[in-house]
Design an enzyme around this catalytic site. Structure first.
Site, PDB file in Angstrom:
ATOM      1  N   GLN A 197       0.882  -1.182   0.000  1.00 27.32           N
ATOM      2  CA  GLN A 197       0.000   0.000   0.000  1.00 27.32           C
ATOM      3  C   GLN A 197       0.909   1.218   0.000  1.00 27.32           C
ATOM      4  O   GLN A 197       1.625   1.451   0.974  1.00 27.32           O
ATOM      5  CB  GLN A 197      -0.913  -0.020   1.233  1.00 27.32           C
ATOM      6  CG  GLN A 197      -1.612   1.300   1.542  1.00 27.32           C
ATOM      7  CD  GLN A 197      -2.546   1.783   0.419  1.00 27.32           C
ATOM      8  OE1 GLN A 197      -3.184   0.977  -0.249  1.00 27.32           O
ATOM      9  NE2 GLN A 197      -2.593   3.091   0.202  1.00 27.32           N
ATOM     10  N   GLN A 244       0.059   4.766  -1.038  1.00 28.50           N
ATOM     11  CA  GLN A 244      -0.465   6.084  -0.669  1.00 28.50           C
ATOM     12  C   GLN A 244      -0.535   6.226   0.851  1.00 28.50           C
ATOM     13  O   GLN A 244      -0.913   5.259   1.517  1.00 28.50           O
ATOM     14  CB  GLN A 244      -1.875   6.275  -1.249  1.00 28.50           C
ATOM     15  CG  GLN A 244      -2.280   7.743  -1.321  1.00 28.50           C
ATOM     16  CD  GLN A 244      -3.696   7.933  -1.886  1.00 28.50           C
ATOM     17  OE1 GLN A 244      -4.454   6.985  -1.999  1.00 28.50           O
ATOM     18  NE2 GLN A 244      -4.043   9.148  -2.222  1.00 28.50           N
ATOM     19  N   GLY A 252     -11.172   0.270   1.752  1.00 26.13           N
ATOM     20  CA  GLY A 252     -12.207  -0.388   0.958  1.00 26.13           C
ATOM     21  C   GLY A 252     -11.657  -0.631  -0.436  1.00 26.13           C
ATOM     22  O   GLY A 252     -11.770  -1.715  -0.999  1.00 26.13           O
ATOM     23  N   GLY A 253     -11.037   0.410  -0.965  1.00 23.81           N
ATOM     24  CA  GLY A 253     -10.426   0.299  -2.281  1.00 23.81           C
ATOM     25  C   GLY A 253      -9.263   1.255  -2.409  1.00 23.81           C
ATOM     26  O   GLY A 253      -9.186   2.254  -1.686  1.00 23.81           O
ATOM     27  N   MET A 254      -8.329   0.917  -3.283  1.00 23.01           N
ATOM     28  CA  MET A 254      -7.186   1.789  -3.575  1.00 23.01           C
ATOM     29  C   MET A 254      -6.982   1.755  -5.085  1.00 23.01           C
ATOM     30  O   MET A 254      -6.815   0.695  -5.674  1.00 23.01           O
ATOM     31  CB  MET A 254      -5.942   1.291  -2.818  1.00 23.01           C
ATOM     32  CG  MET A 254      -4.648   2.031  -3.152  1.00 23.01           C
ATOM     33  SD  MET A 254      -4.717   3.766  -2.645  1.00 23.01           S
ATOM     34  CE  MET A 254      -3.809   4.534  -3.985  1.00 23.01           C
ATOM     35  N   GLU A 255      -6.961   2.957  -5.656  1.00 22.20           N
ATOM     36  CA  GLU A 255      -7.058   3.117  -7.103  1.00 22.20           C
ATOM     37  C   GLU A 255      -5.777   2.846  -7.891  1.00 22.20           C
ATOM     38  O   GLU A 255      -5.477   3.584  -8.836  1.00 22.20           O
ATOM     39  CB  GLU A 255      -7.553   4.538  -7.391  1.00 22.20           C
ATOM     40  CG  GLU A 255      -6.572   5.678  -7.007  1.00 22.20           C
ATOM     41  CD  GLU A 255      -6.683   6.187  -5.583  1.00 22.20           C
ATOM     42  OE1 GLU A 255      -7.180   5.449  -4.717  1.00 22.20           O
ATOM     43  OE2 GLU A 255      -6.258   7.328  -5.325  1.00 22.20           O
ATOM     44  N   GLU A 270     -13.321   4.072  -6.999  1.00 19.44           N
ATOM     45  CA  GLU A 270     -11.954   3.772  -7.471  1.00 19.44           C
ATOM     46  C   GLU A 270     -11.858   3.935  -8.986  1.00 19.44           C
ATOM     47  O   GLU A 270     -10.840   4.389  -9.508  1.00 19.44           O
ATOM     48  CB  GLU A 270     -11.514   2.368  -7.038  1.00 19.44           C
ATOM     49  CG  GLU A 270     -11.603   2.076  -5.538  1.00 19.44           C
ATOM     50  CD  GLU A 270     -11.065   3.170  -4.627  1.00 19.44           C
ATOM     51  OE1 GLU A 270     -10.142   3.907  -5.036  1.00 19.44           O
ATOM     52  OE2 GLU A 270     -11.581   3.314  -3.495  1.00 19.44           O
ATOM     53  N   HIS A 310     -11.313   7.496  -9.881  1.00 22.77           N
ATOM     54  CA  HIS A 310      -9.924   7.931  -9.689  1.00 22.77           C
ATOM     55  C   HIS A 310      -9.087   7.761 -10.965  1.00 22.77           C
ATOM     56  O   HIS A 310      -8.011   8.361 -11.072  1.00 22.77           O
ATOM     57  CB  HIS A 310      -9.259   7.130  -8.561  1.00 22.77           C
ATOM     58  CG  HIS A 310      -9.423   7.702  -7.185  1.00 22.77           C
ATOM     59  ND1 HIS A 310      -9.080   9.002  -6.874  1.00 22.77           N
ATOM     60  CD2 HIS A 310      -9.867   7.137  -6.026  1.00 22.77           C
ATOM     61  CE1 HIS A 310      -9.312   9.203  -5.571  1.00 22.77           C
ATOM     62  NE2 HIS A 310      -9.793   8.094  -5.042  1.00 22.77           N
ATOM     63  N   TYR A 362     -12.849  14.699   1.095  1.00 20.60           N
ATOM     64  CA  TYR A 362     -13.812  13.873   0.358  1.00 20.60           C
ATOM     65  C   TYR A 362     -15.147  14.587   0.152  1.00 20.60           C
ATOM     66  O   TYR A 362     -15.607  14.758  -0.965  1.00 20.60           O
ATOM     67  CB  TYR A 362     -14.073  12.564   1.114  1.00 20.60           C
ATOM     68  CG  TYR A 362     -12.960  11.543   1.013  1.00 20.60           C
ATOM     69  CD1 TYR A 362     -11.793  11.676   1.759  1.00 20.60           C
ATOM     70  CD2 TYR A 362     -13.069  10.432   0.186  1.00 20.60           C
ATOM     71  CE1 TYR A 362     -10.779  10.731   1.688  1.00 20.60           C
ATOM     72  CE2 TYR A 362     -12.059   9.478   0.105  1.00 20.60           C
ATOM     73  CZ  TYR A 362     -10.914   9.639   0.857  1.00 20.60           C
ATOM     74  OH  TYR A 362      -9.911   8.708   0.773  1.00 20.60           O
ATOM     75  N   ARG A 400      -9.954  -3.326   7.592  1.00 22.20           N
ATOM     76  CA  ARG A 400     -10.260  -2.072   6.901  1.00 22.20           C
ATOM     77  C   ARG A 400     -10.479  -0.980   7.942  1.00 22.20           C
ATOM     78  O   ARG A 400     -11.396  -1.055   8.756  1.00 22.20           O
ATOM     79  CB  ARG A 400     -11.514  -2.279   6.046  1.00 22.20           C
ATOM     80  CG  ARG A 400     -11.913  -1.089   5.227  1.00 22.20           C
ATOM     81  CD  ARG A 400     -13.097  -1.461   4.344  1.00 22.20           C
ATOM     82  NE  ARG A 400     -13.699  -0.297   3.735  1.00 22.20           N
ATOM     83  CZ  ARG A 400     -14.871  -0.310   3.102  1.00 22.20           C
ATOM     84  NH1 ARG A 400     -15.541  -1.448   2.999  1.00 22.20           N
ATOM     85  NH2 ARG A 400     -15.352   0.775   2.569  1.00 22.20           N
TER      86      ARG A 400
END
Ligand code: BES
Ligand code: ZN
Length: 632
Positions: A162, A164, A291-294, A319, A322, A408, A584
């Site tokens: 991961q 970011q 939840g998600g990473m783009e 995502e 993004h 956000y 998460r």
């Protein structure tokens, strides 16, 4: 680790002085000359990586990655190139093409808690290739190593990264600033029973040798470099999209994400072509902190998205969005993070509206605005009330502190307010042009403001829009658009009836069967329930709606927080199971916080004991956040 050399005495300011800026304009970051990234040591204004080639081995036994990061550098006149590293073991550094490399001196500066260390490499003005031989360490924060028991299949190990915001530097030595974009390629060696995939072009079949080659031909910021290795199988969902998952999850993925091709078409119709050819996702183990990473071409996702009823697909829309906001047009620094996330939440909502209608999109937006109101209140009374401004000043702080509803939701509402002012047609044309004009570039808040003035406000003779207030002032401006939802209001009323002692489940015209509502309606319902409810009331609701054992982890997380506040202890075994399975952050942080703040003084020790058992199932990002919640 450090090699003693005469070079040590050079300080960074002297280094900068030693670097001219007469290189060819295409090589340097002239467009962003005023951008200063407080979260990177790299001297990218003088010399920067244009291409990175990784040759690495993923060693599951020792839980390390080792190999070489080969950097191709821009033209320059420097005698030093500065890279970012964190918890990395640097073995040696060479200059020159592979095969004719010459070792060079380097120095490693003092450690900063968030930034790690500057790696200063002695070079010549004609140096084009810098090769950094390294390995990761136990302290590497980006990588999660999972034992077979922590996967769905339970037979093979798994690992993922991961990046970011500033964790890529803990698994690759590089210039870790989003202000620089690079292409990359990689040769990755893994145990032959495992399948490696990256945020690049990926094979769809595992190979026998365990050697995988990747290429990302488009320029991306370093935080989007990502790797996952495990027992993976590819399931196609359409011409240009599909899912990598553990084999046992393939069928569930196929159903849950079947709307993905429609989402891609909807997104393209709104804001122009999808520029990354392929949109795949990988379902990681439950420990994945988001939840998600783009990651481009390969969104990383948490298996909690597999709710079984497609009820959490807004994360996929997010995502996907993004791919334009964030990946195509990237925030120049983490102080400009709202440009990534605010635009993405706005865009996500538009995709949801296209696919599922305005009512559903409005429900999502109203829930978000409720959360924003709570966040604003918290932040205004907290340590950093100035963080309610869109443009942040996170110098000397962890950039993850910018990851709040401000970027956000306030960001998205700023765009909705602009949309309302000029009308959707003009606003859509503006956004499409914005993505096109800045494609594969980075952009700072100030550049955006200039662009907004020149391309949207001035042409429409708007001179009184409070852009400055929205971006540079704390709080939420009074002209923020208001979105309402009858369906959500109705859920609030049902909850009120319960609060007033009515048994709504016996009522004549109230059917509350689980499939009839979207996730956010249940959230609104649970949030409107009183914290004064008796445990027996909670048990009655649970009996009807089975929240404690819901297949939807988002609903469970909300319900468990109310269970703590109402002293409804029957939920505890389920809550504990959830906390031990899911890593998460968003789905566990709130529960731990509620336990910490509980009026029942036995809740904090209970939370700590659960955390001690659960933490091996969390990635560093979640582990450190929960640690802070419970122990600071
Ligand atoms: N890019 C973010 C996750 C992120 C942000 C990781 C900053 C590290 C630093 C991702 O797109 C995201 O926002 N995920 C959300 C999705 C939700 C808002 C739909 C999540 O994981 O909950
Ligand atoms: Zn996001």
């Amino acid at each position: 680790m450090n090699k003693p050399n005469p070079f040590i005495s050079l300080c960074i300011s002297m280094l900068l002085f030693a670097c001219g800026t007469t290189s060819s304009p295409t090589d340097l970051l002239n467009d962003n000359a005023e951008i200063n990234d407080a979260h990177s040591y790299a001297n990218i204004k003088d010399i920067r990586t244009t291409h990175l080639h990784l040759e690495i081995e993923v060693d599951f036994e020792n839980k390390i990655i080792q190999g070489v990061a080969r950097h191709t550098m821009s033209k320059h006149e420097c005698d030093t190139a500065i890279f970012d590293i964190k918890a990395l073991d640097i073995k040696k550094i060479t200059l020159g093409k592979k095969g004719s490399e010459k070792e060079t001196d380097f120095d490693i500066g003092d450690e900063d808690q968030w930034l790690g260390r500057p790696l200063e490499v002695l070079i010549n003005s004609d140096t084009k290739y810098i090769n950094i031989y390294y390995q990761t360490t136990e302290k590497t924060e980006a990588i999660d190593w999972l034992a077979p028991s922590q996967t769905t299949g339970k037979e093979l190990p798994f690992m993922y990264t991961q990046g970011q915001a500033i964790l890529t530097r803990s698994w690759i030595p590089l210039q870790d600033s989003p202000a620089n974009r690079i292409t990359y390629s990689a040769e990755v060696n893994v145990p032959s029973e495992l399948f490696a995939i990256m945020s690049a072009d990926n094979p769809t079949e595992k190979n026998q040798e365990g050697i995988y080659r990747f290429e990302m031909k488009q320029k991306i910021p370093s935080y989007l470099i990502a790797l996952a290795v495990g027992d993976l199988k590819y399931t196609s969902l359409g011409e240009n999209c599909g899912i990598y998952s553990e084999p046992r999850l393939s069928a569930a993925c196929k159903y849950e994400f079947e709307d993905l091709p429609k989402m891609i078409s909807a997104a393209e119709n709104l804001y122009g072509d999808y520029r990354w050819d392929q949109f795949d996702m990988v379902i990681l183990p439950y420990s994945f902190p988001f939840g998600g990473m783009e990651n481009p071409r390969l969104t990383f996702a948490n298996p909690t998205l597999l709710a079984g009823d497609q009820s959490l697909v807004s994360v996929v829309a997010h995502e996907l969005a993004h791919s334009w906001s964030g990946n195509l047009v990237t925030n120049a620094t983490w102080d400009d993070f709202w440009l990534n996330e605010g635009f993405t939440v706005y865009f996500e909502n538009r995709i949801m509206e296209e696919l599922y209608g305005k009512e559903v999109a409005d429900i999502l937006a109203v829930i978000e605005s409720q959360e924003l109101a709570l966040t604003l209140e918290d932040m205004e009374n907290g340590e950093h009330p100035e963080d309610t401004r869109l443009k942040l000043e996170l110098d000397a702080r962890n950039p993850d502190e910018g990851l709040t509803d401000i970027a956000y939701v306030k960001g998205a509402f700023f765009l909705r307010t602009l949309e309302q002012r000029v009308g959707r047609k003009k606003f859509d044309a503006f956004l499409k042009e914005y993505f096109d004009h800045h494609a594969f570039e980075t952009i700072g808040t100030e550049d955006f403001v200039k662009y907004l003035q020149a391309e949207l406000l001035e042409p429409n003779n708007i001179s009184d829009f409070n852009v400055d207030e929205w971006i540079y002032q704390p709080g939420l401006p009074a002209n923020c658009v208001e979105i309402t939802s009858k369906r959500l209001t109705r859920m609030g009323e049902l909850a009120e009836d319960i609060n007033d002692g009515e048994n709504i489940f016996i009522g004549a015209n109230t059917s509350m069967s689980r499939g009839d509502y979207v996730t956010q309606e249940w959230l609104a319902f649970i949030r409107a329930l009183s914290t004064d409810l008796a445990p027996s009331d909670m048990a009655m609701i649970d009996d009807k709606l089975d929240f404690s054992r819901s297949a939807n982890a988002v609903i469970k997380s909300e319900w468990y927080q109310l269970a703590i506040k109402t002293g409804y202890k029957d939920a505890r075994p389920h809550m504990k199971k959830h906390l031990k399975l899911v890593g998460r952050r968003w789905l566990i942080g709130g529960i731990y916080q509620t336990l910490r703040d509980s009026k029942d003084k036995s809740d904090l020790p209970w939370a700590k004991s659960v955390f001690e058992e659960a933490k091996e199932n969390y990635h560093f990002v979640s582990k450190s956040s929960v640690q802070e919640i419970l122990y600071d």
